[in-house]
Design a protein around this motif. Structure first.
Motif, mmCIF file in Angstrom:
data_model
loop_
_atom_site.group_PDB
_atom_site.id
_atom_site.type_symbol
_atom_site.label_atom_id
_atom_site.label_comp_id
_atom_site.label_asym_id
_atom_site.label_seq_id
_atom_site.Cartn_x
_atom_site.Cartn_y
_atom_site.Cartn_z
ATOM 1 N N PHE A 27 0.810 -1.225 0.000
ATOM 2 C CA PHE A 27 0.000 0.000 0.000
ATOM 3 C C PHE A 27 0.842 1.274 0.000
ATOM 4 O O PHE A 27 0.941 1.989 -1.000
ATOM 5 C CB PHE A 27 -0.963 -0.022 1.207
ATOM 6 C CG PHE A 27 -1.659 1.286 1.470
ATOM 7 C CD1 PHE A 27 -2.223 2.019 0.419
ATOM 8 C CD2 PHE A 27 -1.755 1.807 2.754
ATOM 9 C CE1 PHE A 27 -2.858 3.234 0.647
ATOM 10 C CE2 PHE A 27 -2.397 3.021 2.994
ATOM 11 C CZ PHE A 27 -2.945 3.739 1.938
ATOM 12 N N ILE A 28 1.492 1.582 1.126
ATOM 13 C CA ILE A 28 1.953 2.964 1.313
ATOM 14 C C ILE A 28 3.204 3.300 0.489
ATOM 15 O O ILE A 28 3.477 4.481 0.225
ATOM 16 C CB ILE A 28 2.152 3.275 2.824
ATOM 17 C CG1 ILE A 28 1.965 4.774 3.106
ATOM 18 C CG2 ILE A 28 3.507 2.819 3.320
ATOM 19 C CD1 ILE A 28 0.569 5.263 2.923
ATOM 20 N N ASN A 97 5.892 -2.561 10.774
ATOM 21 C CA ASN A 97 6.540 -1.883 11.905
ATOM 22 C C ASN A 97 7.764 -2.602 12.484
ATOM 23 O O ASN A 97 8.708 -1.968 12.947
ATOM 24 C CB ASN A 97 5.526 -1.723 13.046
ATOM 25 C CG ASN A 97 4.209 -1.140 12.572
ATOM 26 O OD1 ASN A 97 4.131 -0.611 11.474
ATOM 27 N ND2 ASN A 97 3.172 -1.232 13.395
ATOM 28 N N HIS A 100 11.273 -1.371 11.166
ATOM 29 C CA HIS A 100 11.659 0.042 11.024
ATOM 30 C C HIS A 100 12.987 0.349 11.720
ATOM 31 O O HIS A 100 13.831 1.074 11.184
ATOM 32 C CB HIS A 100 10.577 0.974 11.583
ATOM 33 C CG HIS A 100 9.300 0.956 10.793
ATOM 34 N ND1 HIS A 100 8.208 1.732 11.120
ATOM 35 C CD2 HIS A 100 8.921 0.261 9.681
ATOM 36 C CE1 HIS A 100 7.232 1.525 10.255
ATOM 37 N NE2 HIS A 100 7.638 0.621 9.385
ATOM 38 N N LYS A 118 5.457 5.612 10.130
ATOM 39 C CA LYS A 118 5.068 5.410 11.523
ATOM 40 C C LYS A 118 4.461 4.024 11.718
ATOM 41 O O LYS A 118 4.060 3.434 10.721
ATOM 42 C CB LYS A 118 4.086 6.493 11.991
ATOM 43 C CG LYS A 118 2.898 6.777 11.058
ATOM 44 C CD LYS A 118 2.048 5.665 10.523
ATOM 45 C CE LYS A 118 1.253 4.838 11.479
ATOM 46 N NZ LYS A 118 0.441 3.784 10.749
ATOM 47 N N ASN A 146 2.224 11.877 8.358
ATOM 48 C CA ASN A 146 1.921 12.679 7.173
ATOM 49 C C ASN A 146 0.894 13.776 7.398
ATOM 50 O O ASN A 146 0.844 14.736 6.630
ATOM 51 C CB ASN A 146 1.438 11.759 6.045
ATOM 52 C CG ASN A 146 0.235 10.943 6.476
ATOM 53 O OD1 ASN A 146 0.328 10.133 7.391
ATOM 54 N ND2 ASN A 146 -0.892 11.152 5.841
ATOM 55 N N GLN A 191 -2.612 -6.299 4.301
ATOM 56 C CA GLN A 191 -2.455 -5.168 5.227
ATOM 57 C C GLN A 191 -3.113 -5.460 6.582
ATOM 58 O O GLN A 191 -2.612 -5.057 7.634
ATOM 59 C CB GLN A 191 -3.044 -3.883 4.617
ATOM 60 C CG GLN A 191 -2.182 -3.249 3.534
ATOM 61 C CD GLN A 191 -2.240 -3.963 2.191
ATOM 62 O OE1 GLN A 191 -3.195 -4.662 1.892
ATOM 63 N NE2 GLN A 191 -1.195 -3.804 1.382
ATOM 64 N N TRP A 194 -0.879 -8.378 8.880
ATOM 65 C CA TRP A 194 0.241 -8.026 9.766
ATOM 66 C C TRP A 194 -0.170 -7.032 10.841
ATOM 67 O O TRP A 194 0.373 -7.029 11.946
ATOM 68 C CB TRP A 194 1.475 -7.588 8.966
ATOM 69 C CG TRP A 194 1.427 -6.244 8.285
ATOM 70 C CD1 TRP A 194 1.270 -6.008 6.955
ATOM 71 C CD2 TRP A 194 1.581 -4.957 8.901
ATOM 72 N NE1 TRP A 194 1.294 -4.660 6.702
ATOM 73 C CE2 TRP A 194 1.492 -3.995 7.878
ATOM 74 C CE3 TRP A 194 1.778 -4.515 10.209
ATOM 75 C CZ2 TRP A 194 1.589 -2.622 8.118
ATOM 76 C CZ3 TRP A 194 1.877 -3.151 10.452
ATOM 77 C CH2 TRP A 194 1.786 -2.222 9.426
#
Ligand SMILES: NC(=O)c1ccc[n+]([C@@H]2O[C@H](COP(=O)([O-])OP(=O)(O)OC[C@H]3O[C@@H](n4cnc5c(N)ncnc54)[C@H](O)[C@@H]3O)[C@@H](O)[C@H]2O)c1
Length: 393
Positions: A27-28, A97, A100, A118, A146, A191, A194
């Motif tokens: 997605f992002i 996450n 990261h 994030k 964002n 999505q 997870w």
């Protein structure tokens, strides 16, 4: 009328961007790529785009990356990019996450700036360690909270700072969605799967996925630091171990109080982020689904609507605006403002100027740590029957 965002002729090249995550079916990552392109300051040149090595390489080919920069793992990418003369100027991290921290650390230690989504890390300990790593590195770290990129959010922050609503006393925010009303994760939807698995998401579900956005937005606009939370986290979806709904009471260090509702099982709401900040002279209210408008209520006077690009919108909002008022902007543009600001900071470093002197409003590693403290405090409070729990770093 000029349109902001075209190439800056003082720069000799576009900055080189690498990406970790964001491959086929993600997605992002695609949103980050669109945002990075919007102002012509970045060019995607490298990627380790998937957890699956062959999908990673194929996803890089889809995007037209050179074959020798389609990496099958982020470890290989950090090592090989660091060794190149034309190495990437920054890496964008858009994995779930749990990765990261390790990816941020590896690229920062390889001398590469980081743009990370994030929540900043998986645990609070990682977040605190990352603060130290970033400070030591003297590199740019931008956290893509964002919502801070919306012009009317920046306008609201500027108005609070200018004292236009007086002393802030109350903050009310909610971020509610309905896409996890049913057990979507049981269908294998990527999505959802997870996000509801503590091995990838962390200790928080909705509170970490979207509650942290509402928390960050409240801090950004109000300028207040959180002192403590009393949280009630629930999982309405059967069999879930992570929360899909969170009601949180907030106490700020200046004596202000507030409430935050984060939900992913609120039927009728696609992506509803709203905030109201109330002072002793007035208030400001904003709704992310109609983000071009900000309501200003000066106590005792009729409400005013400030429009992006319209009268009353100040330079801070103007700097984050591309189109004339009435031509809607939105989600991609908000992200693009963070990419544009990151580029400005990185160019300052390249040219030997002080990036902090630019005083840009991009979310920092410290903001990321505050977010992890918020999530951790909410989870702890909820486990203790909503006991007031310190949320101060
Ligand atoms: N700021 C926002 O508005 C916003 C919105 C959505 C997601 N996010 C954040 O972005 C991140 C990604 O979310 P998403 O919804 O895009 O997830 P997603 O599942 O759609 O995509 C994750 C991608 O990461 C890849 N990945 C996983 N492990 C990897 C590894 N070891 N190496 C390389 N790539 C790997 C996956 O293959 C996939 O391509 C999350 O941290 C999420 O919280 C932020």
């Amino acid at each position: 009328m000029t349109i902001k965002g075209t190439s800056d002729s003082t720069k000799q090249r576009r900055l080189r961007l690498g990406m970790v995550g964001g491959g086929r079916g993600a997605f992002i990552g695609a949103v980050h790529r669109m945002a990075a392109r919007l102002d012509d300051k970045w060019e995607l040149v490298a990627g380790a785009l998937s957890s699956n090595p062959s999908v990673a390489v194929a996803s890089g080919a889809d995007l037209g990356l050179d074959a020798d920069r389609c990496y099958s793992s982020w470890e290989e990418m950090a090592a090989r990019e660091a060794a190149r003369d034309d190495r990437i100027d920054a890496v964008s991290i858009v994995t779930p996450n749990h990765l990261h921290f390790a990816i941020s650390k590896a690229f920062l230690e390889a001398g590469i700036n980081v743009i990370c989504d994030k929540p900043m890390t998986f645990t609070l300990d990682e977040a605190l360690e990352l603060v130290e790593i970033v400070r030591k590195s003297k590199l740019t770290f931008v956290l893509t909270q964002n919502n801070t990129g919306y012009p009317m959010v920046r306008q609201a922050r500027a108005m609070v700072r200018a004292g236009m609503i007086g002393k802030v006393q109350i903050v009310r925010t909610s971020y509610i969605q309905d896409w996890l009303t049913t057990n979507l994760e049981a269908t294998g939807q990527k999505q959802a799967a997870w996000r509801m698995d503590p091995k990838f998401a962390g200790t928080g579900g909705a509170i970490a996925d979207i509650g942290v956005h509402a928390f960050n937005l409240a801090a950004f606009i109000s300028g207040l630091e959180l002192e403590a939370v009393s949280a009630d986290l629930r999982s309405y979806g059967a069999g879930r171990s992570l929360d899909d709904n969170a009601n949180v009471l907030l106490r700020y260090k200046n004596g202000a109080t507030g409430s935050l509702w984060a939900s992913q099982c609120a039927p009728g709401h696609n992506n509803s982020l709203t905030i109201g900040v109330y002072g002793d002279k007035g208030s400001l209210e904003w709704n992310g689904e109609v983000n071009d408008y900000l309501t200003y209520n000066e106590y005792g006077k009729p409400p005013q609507t400030i429009t992006r690009g319209g009268p009353g919108a100040d330079a801070v909002a103007g700097h984050a605006t591309r189109m004339p008022a009435g031509h809607p902007e939105g989600y991609i543009e908000g992200f693009a403002n963070l990419y544009s600001n990151a580029a400005e900071q990185i160019w300052a470093r390249i040219e030997g100027r002080d990036p902090d002197a630019l005083a840009l409003d991009t979310p920092t590693v410290e903001d990321g740590a505050a977010g992890l403290k918020f999530i951790t405090a909410c989870v702890e409070s909820s486990k203790n029957n909503s006991l007031w729990t310190s949320a101060s770093l």
